[in-house]
Scaffold this motif. Sequence first.
Motif, PDB file in Angstrom:
ATOM      1  N   ASP A   1      -3.668  -9.902  11.850  1.00 46.61           N
ATOM      2  CA  ASP A   1      -3.039 -10.998  11.116  1.00 46.61           C
ATOM      3  C   ASP A   1      -3.663 -11.203   9.744  1.00 46.61           C
ATOM      4  N   ALA A   2      -4.375 -10.213   9.254  1.00 48.98           N
ATOM      5  CA  ALA A   2      -5.036 -10.357   7.956  1.00 48.98           C
ATOM      6  C   ALA A   2      -3.992 -10.550   6.858  1.00 48.98           C
ATOM      7  N   PRO A   3      -4.124 -11.613   6.061  1.00 50.39           N
ATOM      8  CA  PRO A   3      -3.149 -11.836   4.987  1.00 50.39           C
ATOM      9  C   PRO A   3      -3.392 -10.893   3.819  1.00 50.39           C
ATOM     10  N   LEU A   4      -2.311 -10.388   3.250  1.00 45.06           N
ATOM     11  CA  LEU A   4      -2.440  -9.517   2.085  1.00 45.06           C
ATOM     12  C   LEU A   4      -2.373 -10.395   0.841  1.00 45.06           C
ATOM     13  N   GLU A   5      -3.534 -10.865   0.392  1.00 42.80           N
ATOM     14  CA  GLU A   5      -3.600 -11.756  -0.766  1.00 42.80           C
ATOM     15  C   GLU A   5      -4.246 -11.081  -1.962  1.00 42.80           C
ATOM     16  N   VAL A   6      -5.303 -10.320  -1.704  1.00 44.54           N
ATOM     17  CA  VAL A   6      -6.040  -9.682  -2.783  1.00 44.54           C
ATOM     18  C   VAL A   6      -6.328  -8.234  -2.404  1.00 44.54           C
ATOM     19  N   ALA A   7      -6.094  -7.340  -3.352  1.00 46.20           N
ATOM     20  CA  ALA A   7      -6.474  -5.938  -3.158  1.00 46.20           C
ATOM     21  C   ALA A   7      -7.262  -5.490  -4.377  1.00 46.20           C
ATOM     22  N   GLN A   8      -8.380  -4.839  -4.157  1.00 47.12           N
ATOM     23  CA  GLN A   8      -9.195  -4.313  -5.250  1.00 47.12           C
ATOM     24  C   GLN A   8      -8.957  -2.812  -5.398  1.00 47.12           C
ATOM     25  N   ILE A   9      -8.802  -2.382  -6.620  1.00 49.09           N
ATOM     26  CA  ILE A   9      -8.712  -0.947  -6.918  1.00 49.09           C
ATOM     27  C   ILE A   9     -10.006  -0.527  -7.584  1.00 49.09           C
ATOM     28  N   TRP A  10     -10.713   0.409  -6.947  1.00 46.47           N
ATOM     29  CA  TRP A  10     -11.937   0.973  -7.517  1.00 46.47           C
ATOM     30  C   TRP A  10     -11.564   2.336  -8.123  1.00 46.47           C
ATOM     31  N   ARG A  11     -11.708   2.442  -9.436  1.00 41.57           N
ATOM     32  CA  ARG A  11     -11.323   3.665 -10.127  1.00 41.57           C
ATOM     33  C   ARG A  11     -12.563   4.326 -10.713  1.00 41.57           C
ATOM     34  N   PHE A  12     -12.838   5.537 -10.258  1.00 36.06           N
ATOM     35  CA  PHE A  12     -14.041   6.247 -10.688  1.00 36.06           C
ATOM     36  C   PHE A  12     -13.844   6.889 -12.068  1.00 36.06           C
ATOM     37  N   GLN A  13     -14.889   6.828 -12.857  1.00 37.56           N
ATOM     38  CA  GLN A  13     -14.923   7.486 -14.140  1.00 37.56           C
ATOM     39  C   GLN A  13     -15.258   8.976 -13.953  1.00 37.56           C
ATOM     40  N   PRO A  14     -15.097   9.792 -15.010  1.00 39.91           N
ATOM     41  CA  PRO A  14     -15.342  11.241 -14.866  1.00 39.91           C
ATOM     42  C   PRO A  14     -16.739  11.610 -14.352  1.00 39.91           C
ATOM     43  N   ASP A  15     -17.739  10.709 -14.527  1.00 34.56           N
ATOM     44  CA  ASP A  15     -19.074  11.075 -14.056  1.00 34.56           C
ATOM     45  C   ASP A  15     -19.207  10.981 -12.545  1.00 34.56           C
ATOM     46  N   GLY A  16     -18.178  10.433 -11.862  1.00 35.01           N
ATOM     47  CA  GLY A  16     -18.191  10.372 -10.407  1.00 35.01           C
ATOM     48  C   GLY A  16     -19.010   9.250  -9.829  1.00 35.01           C
TER      49      GLY A  16
END
Length: 222
Positions: free
Chosen positions: A202-217
């Motif tokens: 029943d977890a509400p979908l309110e916030v989602a984080q996107i972690w985007r890696f830079q070229p250095d990994g």
Amino acid sequence: WNRSYLVQVDPEGNAIVPTVGSFHAASQKLAQVKEQVLSRTREKYPRVEITLTLTSMRYFTVYLTGAVVDEGSLIAHPNTRVSDLIERGGGFLDDLRGTIEETVAGKKVTRSTQLQPQPTARRSIQLLHRDGTQEAVDLEMYRATGEVRFNPYVRMGDVVHVEYRKQDIFAYGSVNKEGVQEYRPGDTVGTLLSLAGGVSGDAPLEVAQIWRFQPDGRTTDI
């Protein structure tokens, strides 16, 4: 009286109905061919009741290549989908497993091992048609959503080619299937949620984080 005729479609895609004529059946739906045959037959025999029934489907050759257990030509019919063809070719190569015997604490132990650790691109399967066109088949989305548009039928002369995965995305948190997924250009957060089996419980979908890696990994933008 009743009379039956068995009409076959020749290699050029034509069907000859005795005393009525020739009909081109290739690349047409069954309903279209039936309507053409019945319409012309009724013109010639207006007082005759006519029934047209499909007795068997045609068979043709398609080809399976790439990261599958058995590459080569296979016999298919119009109801064969890409997933059916891959299953008949032994499945994806990264699903192939063997056994290893080891001695642990003086006892022999047999364990399963993956023979091809490099993951296959199950979301980017190439379906190449004889006319030069091609489609990208997404079997992971088909399994996640059940939508058959992600798992099309094969046609005569098609080549189904499976490559290895090139890019990944990851889903973690309140989802039913955490972990790595194959990335395809154009993917959205909704796409990743579908591949991850949706939001868990029943977890509400309110916030989602996107972690985007830079070229250095190591460095990330959140």
